[in-house]
Design an enzyme around this catalytic site. Structure first.
Site, PDB file in Angstrom:
ATOM      1  N   HIS A 122      35.320   1.363   8.032  1.00 17.17           N
ATOM      2  CA  HIS A 122      33.972   1.812   7.670  1.00 17.17           C
ATOM      3  C   HIS A 122      33.477   2.886   8.627  1.00 17.17           C
ATOM      4  O   HIS A 122      32.279   3.128   8.738  1.00 17.17           O
ATOM      5  CB  HIS A 122      32.991   0.632   7.636  1.00 17.17           C
TER       6      HIS A 122
HETATM    7 FE1  FES Z   1      34.049  -1.931   9.624  1.00 15.72          FE
HETATM    8 FE2  FES Z   1      35.639  -1.338  11.675  1.00 15.72          FE
HETATM    9  S1  FES Z   1      34.023  -0.184  10.876  1.00 15.72           S
HETATM   10  S2  FES Z   1      35.704  -3.071  10.405  1.00 15.72           S
END
Ligand code: FES
Length: 183
Positions: free
Chosen positions: A148
């Site tokens: 993410h």
């Molecule tokens: Fe979501 Fe690493 S940014 S698990």
């Protein structure tokens, strides 16, 4: 004849034995399966594993390089920071950080060139990139989580993206100039 009668009786006995043996075996298998969760709970090896330490040989890791190994079955990053990476980490205004820690807070015995962290993103547990040469270290030069988009800096502190905390520093001690015991 007597011979046939005997053999028929023996067949009967054999068949009964087989049925009994089969019944016992099924009971045995069922019993073992039923007991497995209990046996697993009592098995101390999971606890022993959780307590295990990892020894890391630092001698082959050059400045600017990092390795990925494991500690208690999870990824562990061991990174040899360059003087530039150390300077970059120390130039940051710590009070502006989401999880305020200095590089000194995150290293041991004043040896700021060795950054040892879990390779587990504090958002949802993905393995960030940047532990090997040529991998994507992200905009802050540390680690980048592809799940993410969390960016960690050269002290593996969270700088951008959804992760709430810095990459965790596990407990460790130097056992020599070139070896570390994690755990
Ligand atoms: Fe979501 Fe690493 S940014 S698990």
């Amino acid at each position: 004849s007597a011979g046939e009668a005997l053999s028929t009786e023996n067949e009967g006995v054999r068949r009964r034995d087989f049925i009994n043996i089969a019944a016992v075996s099924f009971a045995g298998v069922g019993g073992v399966v039923a007991l497995l969760p209990l046996i697993n709970q009592m098995n101390p090896s999971a606890d022993v594993l959780a307590m295990a330490s990892t020894e890391v040989d630092l001698s082959g890791i050059q400045p600017g390089q990092a390795i990925k190994t494991t500690f208690r079955s999870q990824p562990l990053f061991v990174r040899h920071l360059t003087p530039e990476e150390i300077a970059k980490a120390e130039a940051v205004d710590v009070s502006s950080l989401r999880d305020p820690q200095t590089l000194e807070d995150r290293t041991v015995d004043g040896r700021k060139e060795w950054l040892i962290t879990m390779g587990v993103c504090t958002h949802l547990g993905c393995v960030p990139l940047g532990a090997g040469e040529g991998e994507n270290r992200g905009e802050f030069g540390g680690y980048f989580c592809p799940c993410h988009g969390s960016h960690y800096d050269t002290a593996a502190r969270i700088r951008k993206g959804p992760a709430p905390l810095n990459l965790e520093v596990p407990p460790y001690t130097y056992t020599s100039e070139t070896a570390v015991l994690v755990g």
